[in-house]
Motif scaffolding. Structure first.
Motif, PDB file in Angstrom:
ATOM      1  N   TYR A  18       0.791  -1.229   0.000  1.00 36.32           N
ATOM      2  CA  TYR A  18       0.000   0.000   0.000  1.00 36.32           C
ATOM      3  C   TYR A  18       0.828   1.285   0.000  1.00 36.32           C
ATOM      4  CZ  TYR A  18      -3.498  -3.409   1.497  1.00 36.32           C
ATOM      5  OH  TYR A  18      -4.331  -4.500   1.582  1.00 36.32           O
ATOM      6  N   GLN A  22      -0.273   5.485  -0.647  1.00 34.31           N
ATOM      7  CA  GLN A  22      -0.165   6.485   0.410  1.00 34.31           C
ATOM      8  C   GLN A  22       0.760   7.621  -0.009  1.00 34.31           C
ATOM      9  OE1 GLN A  22      -1.255   8.317   2.579  1.00 34.31           O
ATOM     10  NE2 GLN A  22      -1.036   7.303   4.565  1.00 34.31           N
ATOM     11  N   ASP A  94      -0.248   2.790   5.154  1.00 37.52           N
ATOM     12  CA  ASP A  94      -1.229   2.100   4.321  1.00 37.52           C
ATOM     13  C   ASP A  94      -2.571   2.814   4.204  1.00 37.52           C
ATOM     14  OD1 ASP A  94      -1.777   1.671   6.976  1.00 37.52           O
ATOM     15  OD2 ASP A  94      -1.466  -0.491   6.913  1.00 37.52           O
ATOM     16  N   ASP A  95      -2.634   4.077   4.589  1.00 33.98           N
ATOM     17  CA  ASP A  95      -3.856   4.859   4.444  1.00 33.98           C
ATOM     18  C   ASP A  95      -3.823   5.648   3.145  1.00 33.98           C
ATOM     19  OD1 ASP A  95      -4.503   3.907   6.979  1.00 33.98           O
ATOM     20  OD2 ASP A  95      -3.708   5.685   7.985  1.00 33.98           O
ATOM     21  N   CYS A 121     -13.211   4.378   6.973  1.00 36.70           N
ATOM     22  CA  CYS A 121     -12.487   3.102   6.912  1.00 36.70           C
ATOM     23  C   CYS A 121     -12.640   2.470   5.538  1.00 36.70           C
ATOM     24  CB  CYS A 121     -13.007   2.151   7.985  1.00 36.70           C
ATOM     25  SG  CYS A 121     -12.713   2.741   9.674  1.00 36.70           S
ATOM     26  N   ILE A 122     -11.554   1.882   5.059  1.00 43.73           N
ATOM     27  CA  ILE A 122     -11.572   1.180   3.788  1.00 43.73           C
ATOM     28  C   ILE A 122     -10.968  -0.211   3.986  1.00 43.73           C
ATOM     29  CG2 ILE A 122     -11.477   3.252   2.362  1.00 43.73           C
ATOM     30  CD1 ILE A 122      -8.467   2.790   2.029  1.00 43.73           C
ATOM     31  N   ASP A 123     -11.280  -1.109   3.072  1.00 44.83           N
ATOM     32  CA  ASP A 123     -10.727  -2.454   3.172  1.00 44.83           C
ATOM     33  C   ASP A 123      -9.498  -2.593   2.275  1.00 44.83           C
ATOM     34  OD1 ASP A 123     -11.625  -2.794   0.561  1.00 44.83           O
ATOM     35  OD2 ASP A 123     -13.282  -4.127   1.101  1.00 44.83           O
ATOM     36  N   GLU A 124      -9.046  -3.821   2.089  1.00 44.80           N
ATOM     37  CA  GLU A 124      -7.821  -4.074   1.328  1.00 44.80           C
ATOM     38  C   GLU A 124      -7.952  -3.722  -0.151  1.00 44.80           C
ATOM     39  OE1 GLU A 124      -6.770  -8.126   2.074  1.00 44.80           O
ATOM     40  OE2 GLU A 124      -6.250  -7.747   4.164  1.00 44.80           O
ATOM     41  N   ASP A 126      -9.664  -1.020  -1.211  1.00 49.74           N
ATOM     42  CA  ASP A 126     -10.037   0.399  -1.219  1.00 49.74           C
ATOM     43  C   ASP A 126     -11.546   0.628  -1.146  1.00 49.74           C
ATOM     44  OD1 ASP A 126      -7.359   0.883  -1.459  1.00 49.74           O
ATOM     45  OD2 ASP A 126      -7.429   1.689  -3.501  1.00 49.74           O
ATOM     46  N   ARG A 200      -8.556   8.156   4.672  1.00 50.78           N
ATOM     47  CA  ARG A 200      -9.180   6.846   4.453  1.00 50.78           C
ATOM     48  C   ARG A 200      -8.286   5.826   5.154  1.00 50.78           C
ATOM     49  NH1 ARG A 200     -10.100   5.943  -1.707  1.00 50.78           N
ATOM     50  NH2 ARG A 200     -11.658   4.423  -0.970  1.00 50.78           N
ATOM     51  N   ARG A 202      -7.111   2.307   6.454  1.00 50.71           N
ATOM     52  CA  ARG A 202      -7.236   0.971   5.897  1.00 50.71           C
ATOM     53  C   ARG A 202      -7.292  -0.093   7.000  1.00 50.71           C
ATOM     54  NH1 ARG A 202      -6.441  -0.323   0.783  1.00 50.71           N
ATOM     55  NH2 ARG A 202      -5.102   1.494   0.403  1.00 50.71           N
ATOM     56  N   HIS A 204      -6.969  -4.016   7.369  1.00 53.27           N
ATOM     57  CA  HIS A 204      -6.543  -5.212   6.638  1.00 53.27           C
ATOM     58  C   HIS A 204      -5.906  -6.196   7.609  1.00 53.27           C
ATOM     59  CE1 HIS A 204      -2.245  -3.945   6.612  1.00 53.27           C
ATOM     60  NE2 HIS A 204      -2.748  -2.739   6.495  1.00 53.27           N
TER      61      HIS A 204
END
Length: 307
Positions: A18, A22, A94-95, A121-124, A126, A200, A202, A204
């Motif tokens: 990620y 970033q 990783d954000d 919040c986002i997942d793996e 995006d 955002r 992340r 994960h």
């Protein structure tokens, strides 16, 4: 008007998946007078190579590698120590930042030492998840007691002034650096909150937060109680505490570690019951009996910790 230099302190560790996303969100910030300090804590993947490629294309990025792993608290302290800007922003690897994040935080910090904001919040992949880190949060007129037992300042949302370092450092080696930051700034009433989502964040499988959640409920609770104990121990040793406040936090620490009764720490029950609204300003208002019941359950939890 000359704009002040703002430093971004970014720590990396095995973040190859990620880090490019970033860094792209950093170099495209609308606030351009930046330096980006990256300190790698001994990555064994391709993180260093990816960062070095981006260093070659943007002179604002400076990259350092630790000879041995320091852990995230001390690595962030090192990264902060390498910055030269008048303001400093903390960054996870990783954000993804909103392109105007630095500009907006700088505009709203005022005469405070530290400003923090909110994150979605986002997942793996995006994908945006259905919650923010802070939900129904109202900064209000809370005092330092509101951050003794739980943290609501996340490091990756913060911007702070260099003068804050005289009070912030050294960061305790154990616990969470951002919880320490929040306590110190709040203790001096030099903190403000901007109710905007500017990051955002992340979630994960490799993140510290997710790893902590992927354990049994009892183990997670015990870990949380241990962290609370660690942080209260840190707070009671803060060098700028007034005598009365040091006495209070010492009393709280002794109550948290009391093992005189097999079931519960009655000193802790008393403190939580009396100061419930200061400790938990975001929780519901409780009538006396409900507040006492809450305090009993809270105090009972600490009996499971090892002496």
């Amino acid at each position: 008007m000359t704009l002040p230099l703002i430093s971004v302190a970014l720590c990396t560790y095995n973040g190859e998946k990620y880090i490019e996303a970033q860094l792209n969100s950093l170099i495209h910030q609308t606030y351009k007078y930046l330096e980006i300090i990256i300190v790698d804590d001994g990555s064994t993947d391709d993180t260093a190579h990816l960062v070095q490629q981006m260093v070659a294309n943007d002179g604002r990025i400076k990259f350092y590698r630790n000879e041995q792993n320091l852990g995230f608290n001390q690595n962030f302290q090192k990264a902060i120590g390498l910055t030269t800007g008048e303001y400093i922003a903390i960054c996870d690897q990783d954000d993804i930042w909103a392109e105007n994040k630095i500009e907006i935080l700088h505009q709203h910090i005022g005469d405070n030492w530290l400003i923090f904001s909110n994150s979605s919040c986002i997942d793996e992949q995006d994908k945006t998840l259905e919650w923010n880190i802070l939900r129904d949060f109202n900064f209000g007129s809370r005092n330092y007691k509101s951050i003794l037992l739980h943290n609501w300042v996340t490091g990756h949302t913060t911007l702070f002034k260099r003068e804050f370092l005289d009070y912030l450092l050294p960061i305790p080696p154990d616990g969470y650096y951002d919880w320490w930051m929040g306590f110190v700034a709040l203790y001096h009433n030099k903190i403000t909150y901007l109710d905007q989502v500017l990051t955002r964040y992340r979630i994960h499988s490799a993140s510290v937060t997710q790893q902590e959640q992927n354990i049994t409920e009892k183990a997670y609770k015990l870990k949380w109680l241990e962290i609370v104990l660690t942080m209260v121990n840190n707070f009671r040793q803060y060098k700028n505490l007034a005598a009365a406040d040091q006495l209070y936090i010492n009393k709280l620490y002794r109550a948290l570690t009391s093992k005189k009764h097999s079931l519960i720490s009655f000193p802790l029950l008393s403190i939580i019951n009396r100061d419930y609204h200061n400790f938990f300003p975001d929780s519901k208002q409780r009538k006396p009996l409900s507040r006492l019941n809450f305090a009993f359950k809270f105090a009972k939890g600490f009996k499971f910790l090892k002496p």
